[in-house]
Design a protein around this motif. Structure first.
Motif, mmCIF file in Angstrom:
data_model
loop_
_atom_site.group_PDB
_atom_site.id
_atom_site.type_symbol
_atom_site.label_atom_id
_atom_site.label_comp_id
_atom_site.label_asym_id
_atom_site.label_seq_id
_atom_site.Cartn_x
_atom_site.Cartn_y
_atom_site.Cartn_z
ATOM 1 N N LEU A 40 55.601 43.539 69.313
ATOM 2 C CA LEU A 40 55.332 42.530 68.192
ATOM 3 C C LEU A 40 54.251 42.612 68.385
ATOM 4 C CD1 LEU A 40 58.528 41.043 66.355
ATOM 5 C CD2 LEU A 40 57.534 43.470 66.103
ATOM 6 N N MET A 41 53.688 42.245 69.529
ATOM 7 C CA MET A 41 52.242 41.609 69.864
ATOM 8 C C MET A 41 51.499 42.038 70.410
ATOM 9 S SD MET A 41 53.089 39.241 69.124
ATOM 10 C CE MET A 41 53.927 37.144 68.871
ATOM 11 N N THR A 42 51.301 43.535 71.017
ATOM 12 C CA THR A 42 50.930 44.599 71.131
ATOM 13 C C THR A 42 49.836 45.040 69.938
ATOM 14 O OG1 THR A 42 52.048 45.252 72.430
ATOM 15 C CG2 THR A 42 50.162 47.352 72.387
ATOM 16 N N GLU A 43 48.928 45.126 69.797
ATOM 17 C CA GLU A 43 47.668 45.141 69.356
ATOM 18 C C GLU A 43 47.374 47.115 69.016
ATOM 19 O OE1 GLU A 43 46.320 43.829 66.272
ATOM 20 O OE2 GLU A 43 47.869 42.365 67.323
ATOM 21 N N GLN A 44 47.301 47.706 67.946
ATOM 22 C CA GLN A 44 46.972 49.546 67.823
ATOM 23 C C GLN A 44 44.902 48.709 67.906
ATOM 24 O OE1 GLN A 44 48.615 51.117 64.462
ATOM 25 N NE2 GLN A 44 50.859 50.802 65.811
ATOM 26 N N PRO A 45 45.464 50.416 68.876
ATOM 27 C CA PRO A 45 45.152 51.000 70.025
ATOM 28 C C PRO A 45 44.496 50.696 71.217
ATOM 29 C CG PRO A 45 42.844 51.123 69.081
ATOM 30 C CD PRO A 45 43.344 49.419 68.456
ATOM 31 N N GLU A 46 44.968 49.340 71.725
ATOM 32 C CA GLU A 46 45.609 48.174 72.772
ATOM 33 C C GLU A 46 45.909 49.180 73.889
ATOM 34 O OE1 GLU A 46 47.260 43.682 74.917
ATOM 35 O OE2 GLU A 46 47.140 44.631 72.658
ATOM 36 N N ARG A 47 46.968 50.236 74.016
ATOM 37 C CA ARG A 47 47.606 51.108 75.065
ATOM 38 C C ARG A 47 46.427 52.249 74.839
ATOM 39 N NH1 ARG A 47 53.375 50.493 76.740
ATOM 40 N NH2 ARG A 47 53.291 48.119 76.892
ATOM 41 N N LEU A 48 45.978 52.542 75.988
ATOM 42 C CA LEU A 48 44.906 53.746 75.307
ATOM 43 C C LEU A 48 45.136 54.967 75.650
ATOM 44 C CD1 LEU A 48 42.288 52.110 78.900
ATOM 45 C CD2 LEU A 48 42.375 52.277 76.151
ATOM 46 N N ARG A 49 46.917 54.583 77.048
ATOM 47 C CA ARG A 49 47.443 56.507 76.741
ATOM 48 C C ARG A 49 48.313 55.967 75.373
ATOM 49 N NH1 ARG A 49 45.395 59.251 80.637
ATOM 50 N NH2 ARG A 49 45.477 58.417 82.697
ATOM 51 N N PRO A 51 47.468 55.135 71.576
ATOM 52 C CA PRO A 51 47.447 54.323 70.868
ATOM 53 C C PRO A 51 47.875 54.175 69.729
ATOM 54 C CG PRO A 51 46.117 56.262 70.781
ATOM 55 C CD PRO A 51 47.346 56.066 71.873
ATOM 56 N N THR A 52 49.085 54.647 69.222
ATOM 57 C CA THR A 52 49.780 54.737 68.066
ATOM 58 C C THR A 52 50.422 53.157 68.618
ATOM 59 O OG1 THR A 52 51.788 56.027 68.372
ATOM 60 C CG2 THR A 52 49.050 56.442 66.441
ATOM 61 N N PHE A 53 50.768 52.651 69.390
ATOM 62 C CA PHE A 53 51.834 51.619 70.236
ATOM 63 C C PHE A 53 51.588 50.757 69.591
ATOM 64 C CE2 PHE A 53 54.133 48.778 72.557
ATOM 65 C CZ PHE A 53 55.494 48.940 72.140
ATOM 66 N N GLY A 54 52.504 49.518 69.000
ATOM 67 C CA GLY A 54 52.256 48.206 68.610
ATOM 68 C C GLY A 54 52.710 47.882 67.631
ATOM 69 N N GLY A 55 53.144 46.778 67.277
ATOM 70 C CA GLY A 55 53.326 46.297 66.059
ATOM 71 C C GLY A 55 51.672 45.785 65.897
ATOM 72 N N SER A 56 51.091 45.254 65.538
ATOM 73 C CA SER A 56 49.762 45.093 65.778
ATOM 74 C C SER A 56 49.556 43.354 64.186
ATOM 75 C CB SER A 56 48.825 45.882 65.053
ATOM 76 O OG SER A 56 48.833 47.085 65.834
ATOM 77 N N LEU A 57 50.874 42.299 65.019
ATOM 78 C CA LEU A 57 50.734 41.918 63.999
ATOM 79 C C LEU A 57 49.710 40.279 64.332
ATOM 80 C CD1 LEU A 57 54.505 40.557 64.297
ATOM 81 C CD2 LEU A 57 53.708 42.220 63.060
ATOM 82 N N GLY A 58 48.487 40.533 64.948
ATOM 83 C CA GLY A 58 47.262 40.444 64.665
ATOM 84 C C GLY A 58 46.506 40.446 64.256
ATOM 85 N N ARG A 59 46.743 41.580 62.932
ATOM 86 C CA ARG A 59 46.045 42.350 61.879
ATOM 87 C C ARG A 59 46.636 41.289 60.793
ATOM 88 N NH1 ARG A 59 46.477 48.749 62.274
ATOM 89 N NH2 ARG A 59 45.343 48.866 64.035
ATOM 90 N N GLU A 80 57.765 48.819 62.840
ATOM 91 C CA GLU A 80 57.557 49.527 64.166
ATOM 92 C C GLU A 80 58.726 48.987 64.983
ATOM 93 O OE1 GLU A 80 55.026 50.225 65.045
ATOM 94 O OE2 GLU A 80 54.160 50.008 62.809
ATOM 95 N N LEU A 81 59.095 48.097 65.359
ATOM 96 C CA LEU A 81 60.775 48.334 65.793
ATOM 97 C C LEU A 81 62.189 49.274 65.740
ATOM 98 C CD1 LEU A 81 62.279 44.688 65.823
ATOM 99 C CD2 LEU A 81 60.320 45.752 67.128
ATOM 100 N N ALA A 82 62.169 49.985 64.475
ATOM 101 C CA ALA A 82 62.838 51.194 64.208
ATOM 102 C C ALA A 82 61.750 52.125 64.552
ATOM 103 C CB ALA A 82 62.733 51.308 62.739
ATOM 104 N N GLN A 83 60.576 51.995 64.709
ATOM 105 C CA GLN A 83 60.012 53.242 65.555
ATOM 106 C C GLN A 83 60.553 53.515 67.081
ATOM 107 O OE1 GLN A 83 56.011 54.112 64.366
ATOM 108 N NE2 GLN A 83 55.217 55.683 65.655
ATOM 109 N N TRP A 84 59.650 52.213 67.714
ATOM 110 C CA TRP A 84 59.349 51.752 69.662
ATOM 111 C C TRP A 84 60.719 51.202 69.978
ATOM 112 C CZ3 TRP A 84 55.605 54.818 70.383
ATOM 113 C CH2 TRP A 84 54.938 54.731 69.628
ATOM 114 N N GLU A 85 61.303 50.868 69.500
ATOM 115 C CA GLU A 85 62.634 49.944 70.413
ATOM 116 C C GLU A 85 64.452 50.824 70.005
ATOM 117 O OE1 GLU A 85 64.241 49.901 72.774
ATOM 118 O OE2 GLU A 85 63.071 48.269 73.680
ATOM 119 N N PRO A 86 63.988 52.200 70.656
ATOM 120 C CA PRO A 86 65.618 52.615 69.535
ATOM 121 C C PRO A 86 66.821 52.315 70.850
ATOM 122 C CG PRO A 86 64.389 53.823 72.106
ATOM 123 C CD PRO A 86 63.321 52.303 72.093
ATOM 124 N N ARG A 87 66.771 50.945 71.461
ATOM 125 C CA ARG A 87 68.494 50.878 71.728
ATOM 126 C C ARG A 87 68.536 49.798 71.017
ATOM 127 N NH1 ARG A 87 65.597 48.121 77.442
ATOM 128 N NH2 ARG A 87 64.169 47.772 75.882
#
Length: 130
Positions: A40-49, A51-59, A80-87
């Motif tokens: 949730l706190m990661t901004e897209q495209p903060e992760r270089l490899r 870039p679509t990862f993250g919730g971008s709540l800072g927006r 975002e959680l449904a997409q990125w957290e399979p557990r």
């Protein structure tokens, strides 16, 4: 079987040094909770490899603290959680105005751990505008 083998293990978040002087690790349910916060706190495209990862709540910074904004936050968190957290299986997400800060909202996420069917929840503060 221990929780680390069921849910995984990773560097703790925020990163810190443990009492033994080494990098601290988290595992099990704690690792899942920390992962939710990271997503949730990661901004897209903060992760270089990735870039679509993250919730971008800072927006949502400087958005008005209205019901419409809080509903948008709720939708974004759920998606975002449904997409990125399979557990986990995301349950109700409630986003309410912070009673102590008119420029903030508190998102309470209820989720079910897939491996054990246990119900957990985590709260995240989101800074908005006036």
């Amino acid at each position: 079987m221990n929780a680390g083998s069921i849910f995984g293990r990773g560097i703790s978040f925020p990163p810190r040094i443990g009492p033994d002087g080494r990098v601290a690790w988290s595992e099990g349910e704690t690792n899942v909770r920390e992962s939710i916060r990271i997503i949730l706190m990661t901004e897209q495209p903060e992760r270089l490899r990735n870039p679509t990862f993250g919730g971008s709540l800072g927006r949502f910074l400087f958005e008005p603290n209205t019901l419409t904004t809080r509903r948008s936050l709720q939708d974004r968190i759920t998606t975002e959680l449904a997409q990125w957290e399979p557990r986990i299986k995301v349950g109700p997400v409630n986003v309410d105005q912070d009673a102590d800060d008119p420029t903030a909202a508190i998102a309470t996420i209820t989720y079910k751990l897939i491996a054990t069917q246990a119900i957990e929840s985590v709260s995240v503060n989101v800074t908005l505008g006036a």
